[in-house]
Design a protein around this motif. Structure first.
Motif, PDB file in Angstrom:
ATOM      1  N   PHE A  59      28.338  39.148 133.619  1.00 49.97           N
ATOM      2  CA  PHE A  59      28.263  40.441 132.950  1.00 49.97           C
ATOM      3  C   PHE A  59      29.015  40.366 131.632  1.00 49.97           C
ATOM      4  O   PHE A  59      30.241  40.258 131.602  1.00 49.97           O
ATOM      5  CB  PHE A  59      28.865  41.520 133.854  1.00 49.97           C
ATOM      6  N   ILE A  60      28.279  40.416 130.529  1.00 48.38           N
ATOM      7  CA  ILE A  60      28.886  40.324 129.196  1.00 48.38           C
ATOM      8  C   ILE A  60      28.912  41.717 128.589  1.00 48.38           C
ATOM      9  O   ILE A  60      27.860  42.349 128.415  1.00 48.38           O
ATOM     10  CB  ILE A  60      28.079  39.364 128.303  1.00 48.38           C
ATOM     11  N   VAL A 101      32.832  38.449 134.708  1.00 44.62           N
ATOM     12  CA  VAL A 101      32.833  39.334 133.545  1.00 44.62           C
ATOM     13  C   VAL A 101      33.375  38.621 132.312  1.00 44.62           C
ATOM     14  O   VAL A 101      34.410  37.950 132.385  1.00 44.62           O
ATOM     15  CB  VAL A 101      33.669  40.597 133.824  1.00 44.62           C
ATOM     16  N   TYR A 102      32.657  38.740 131.210  1.00 41.18           N
ATOM     17  CA  TYR A 102      33.171  38.241 129.935  1.00 41.18           C
ATOM     18  C   TYR A 102      33.088  39.374 128.926  1.00 41.18           C
ATOM     19  O   TYR A 102      32.033  39.969 128.728  1.00 41.18           O
ATOM     20  CB  TYR A 102      32.370  37.029 129.425  1.00 41.18           C
ATOM     21  N   ARG A 103      34.220  39.669 128.307  1.00 41.12           N
ATOM     22  CA  ARG A 103      34.247  40.789 127.363  1.00 41.12           C
ATOM     23  C   ARG A 103      34.720  40.336 126.002  1.00 41.12           C
ATOM     24  O   ARG A 103      35.654  39.543 125.892  1.00 41.12           O
ATOM     25  CB  ARG A 103      35.174  41.882 127.906  1.00 41.12           C
ATOM     26  N   ASN A 104      34.075  40.821 124.975  1.00 43.00           N
ATOM     27  CA  ASN A 104      34.561  40.596 123.613  1.00 43.00           C
ATOM     28  C   ASN A 104      34.167  41.795 122.752  1.00 43.00           C
ATOM     29  O   ASN A 104      33.459  42.697 123.214  1.00 43.00           O
ATOM     30  CB  ASN A 104      34.024  39.270 123.037  1.00 43.00           C
ATOM     31  N   ILE A 105      34.624  41.789 121.546  1.00 42.37           N
ATOM     32  CA  ILE A 105      34.327  42.908 120.651  1.00 42.37           C
ATOM     33  C   ILE A 105      32.834  42.923 120.328  1.00 42.37           C
ATOM     34  O   ILE A 105      32.295  41.963 119.766  1.00 42.37           O
ATOM     35  CB  ILE A 105      35.170  42.797 119.362  1.00 42.37           C
ATOM     36  N   GLY A 106      32.157  43.970 120.775  1.00 45.13           N
ATOM     37  CA  GLY A 106      30.743  44.149 120.447  1.00 45.13           C
ATOM     38  C   GLY A 106      29.758  43.484 121.385  1.00 45.13           C
ATOM     39  O   GLY A 106      28.580  43.387 121.048  1.00 45.13           O
ATOM     40  N   ASN A 107      30.232  43.015 122.562  1.00 47.93           N
ATOM     41  CA  ASN A 107      29.363  42.284 123.519  1.00 47.93           C
ATOM     42  C   ASN A 107      28.407  41.326 122.801  1.00 47.93           C
ATOM     43  O   ASN A 107      27.190  41.436 122.905  1.00 47.93           O
ATOM     44  CB  ASN A 107      28.599  43.232 124.457  1.00 47.93           C
ATOM     45  N   ILE A 108      29.029  40.382 122.112  1.00 44.66           N
ATOM     46  CA  ILE A 108      28.282  39.466 121.240  1.00 44.66           C
ATOM     47  C   ILE A 108      28.166  38.072 121.860  1.00 44.66           C
ATOM     48  O   ILE A 108      29.097  37.580 122.495  1.00 44.66           O
ATOM     49  CB  ILE A 108      28.995  39.398 119.864  1.00 44.66           C
ATOM     50  N   VAL A 109      26.990  37.464 121.663  1.00 44.73           N
ATOM     51  CA  VAL A 109      26.759  36.076 122.064  1.00 44.73           C
ATOM     52  C   VAL A 109      26.277  35.338 120.818  1.00 44.73           C
ATOM     53  O   VAL A 109      25.127  35.497 120.416  1.00 44.73           O
ATOM     54  CB  VAL A 109      25.676  35.978 123.162  1.00 44.73           C
ATOM     55  N   HIS A 121      28.062  28.496 116.543  1.00 41.72           N
ATOM     56  CA  HIS A 121      29.445  28.872 116.739  1.00 41.72           C
ATOM     57  C   HIS A 121      29.856  28.488 118.157  1.00 41.72           C
ATOM     58  O   HIS A 121      29.272  28.968 119.119  1.00 41.72           O
ATOM     59  CB  HIS A 121      29.551  30.396 116.564  1.00 41.72           C
ATOM     60  N   VAL A 122      30.815  27.596 118.306  1.00 43.81           N
ATOM     61  CA  VAL A 122      31.319  27.280 119.642  1.00 43.81           C
ATOM     62  C   VAL A 122      32.393  28.310 119.966  1.00 43.81           C
ATOM     63  O   VAL A 122      33.370  28.447 119.239  1.00 43.81           O
ATOM     64  CB  VAL A 122      31.901  25.859 119.707  1.00 43.81           C
ATOM     65  N   SER A 123      32.176  29.046 121.031  1.00 45.68           N
ATOM     66  CA  SER A 123      33.093  30.143 121.320  1.00 45.68           C
ATOM     67  C   SER A 123      33.334  30.252 122.813  1.00 45.68           C
ATOM     68  O   SER A 123      32.637  29.635 123.625  1.00 45.68           O
ATOM     69  CB  SER A 123      32.493  31.459 120.817  1.00 45.68           C
ATOM     70  N   GLY A 124      34.315  31.068 123.154  1.00 46.93           N
ATOM     71  CA  GLY A 124      34.637  31.298 124.561  1.00 46.93           C
ATOM     72  C   GLY A 124      33.466  31.872 125.319  1.00 46.93           C
ATOM     73  O   GLY A 124      33.195  31.488 126.459  1.00 46.93           O
ATOM     74  N   VAL A 125      32.741  32.767 124.692  1.00 52.08           N
ATOM     75  CA  VAL A 125      31.640  33.410 125.411  1.00 52.08           C
ATOM     76  C   VAL A 125      30.531  32.409 125.716  1.00 52.08           C
ATOM     77  O   VAL A 125      29.961  32.407 126.814  1.00 52.08           O
ATOM     78  CB  VAL A 125      31.099  34.657 124.653  1.00 52.08           C
ATOM     79  N   VAL A 126      30.241  31.531 124.768  1.00 49.73           N
ATOM     80  CA  VAL A 126      29.190  30.543 124.998  1.00 49.73           C
ATOM     81  C   VAL A 126      29.607  29.565 126.109  1.00 49.73           C
ATOM     82  O   VAL A 126      28.807  29.205 126.975  1.00 49.73           O
ATOM     83  CB  VAL A 126      28.844  29.809 123.684  1.00 49.73           C
ATOM     84  N   GLU A 179      27.695  29.038 129.797  1.00 45.12           N
ATOM     85  CA  GLU A 179      27.292  27.719 130.295  1.00 45.12           C
ATOM     86  C   GLU A 179      27.879  27.468 131.683  1.00 45.12           C
ATOM     87  O   GLU A 179      27.191  27.013 132.600  1.00 45.12           O
ATOM     88  CB  GLU A 179      27.779  26.657 129.300  1.00 45.12           C
ATOM     89  N   TYR A 180      29.157  27.792 131.843  1.00 41.05           N
ATOM     90  CA  TYR A 180      29.841  27.592 133.125  1.00 41.05           C
ATOM     91  C   TYR A 180      29.227  28.472 134.218  1.00 41.05           C
ATOM     92  O   TYR A 180      28.968  28.017 135.332  1.00 41.05           O
ATOM     93  CB  TYR A 180      31.336  27.905 132.960  1.00 41.05           C
TER      94      TYR A 180
END
Ligand SMILES: [Zn+2]
Length: 227
Positions: free
Chosen positions: A36-37, A59-67, A73-78, A82-83
């Motif tokens: 759930f992002i 659950v993964y949360r960030n500003i603006g529910n962005i992927v 961009h290598v990021s925590g959400v990406v 994958e995990y």
């Protein structure tokens, strides 16, 4: 800080004992059914909104529910996606925006965030939504414009999600389906993106129908052994 510690004490003394067996089971592993992002906004609490137990939703949360799109961009959400798909083998990925989203308001008025270069750079990944709304609904103003922007951002992030190889492969064989939702804080309502009509439709608790936000699986039949 005192409020936090009081809260933990309450949890430990009143909530935990009632679910001791569940926590014992969860101590050695997790098997969530859904990634759930959503936005980091403090008013959006996925576990509360969906009455979920520990271990149910990743659950993964960030500003603006962005992927961010793959390779850009290598990021925590990406990494989390994958995990969740490869290791946890979640069956659903939900991208959930929400009403009154501060990130989307910032997207409407970029000058107001010029003093926050990291926020401004992050929100570039949501620029697609701003363009879509500006090009297609130039007359929209105020709340209507914000509502549309929140929805278009969810659609844009769904598109980005599909660029991730792990997600694309899992979608192609039918093991993962993706969903785009918007949660209304004031009215406790959920609107769901329906890829067939290209519209967001209100969730109907009576039918519990969840619209497709993706094309149907392409390889599921081919992978099924002949009878
Ligand atoms: Zn938000």
């Amino acid at each position: 800080m005192e409020r936090l510690l009081e809260g933990f004490d309450h949890f430990r003394r009143h909530v935990f004992p009632e679910q001791r067996e569940l926590f014992k089971k969860l101590a050695t592993g997790q098997s969530p059914h859904t990634l759930f992002i959503t936005c980091a906004d403090s008013r959006v609490m996925p576990e509360m909104i969906f009455s979920a137990l520990p271990g149910e939703i990743f659950v993964y949360r960030n500003i603006g529910n962005i992927v961010p799109p793959y390779a850009q961009h290598v990021s925590g959400v990406v990494a989390a996606i994958e995990y969740a798909v490869k290791v946890l083998q979640v069956r659903h990925v939900v991208i959930c925006g929400h009403s009154d989203c501060g990130a989307m308001k910032a997207l409407q008025a970029p000058a107001k965030i010029s003093h926050m270069p990291s926020v401004a750079a992050w929100l570039k990944h949501a620029d697609v939504a701003r363009y879509v709304v500006a090009e297609n609904c130039p007359g929209l103003q105020g709340d209507d414009a914000l509502k549309r922007l929140i929805e278009e951002n969810v659609v844009g992030q769904l598109e980005h999600l599909r660029t991730l190889p792990a997600v694309a492969a899992a979608m192609a064989n039918g093991s993962v389906s993706i969903h785009g939702w918007v949660y209304d804080i004031e009215h406790a309502e959920l609107r769901m993106f329906d890829a067939v009509t290209g519209q967001f439709v209100p969730f109907d608790p009576a039918s519990r129908k969840v619209p497709e936000a993706t094309p149907h699986a392409r390889f599921a039949m081919a992978m099924t052994p002949a009878a």
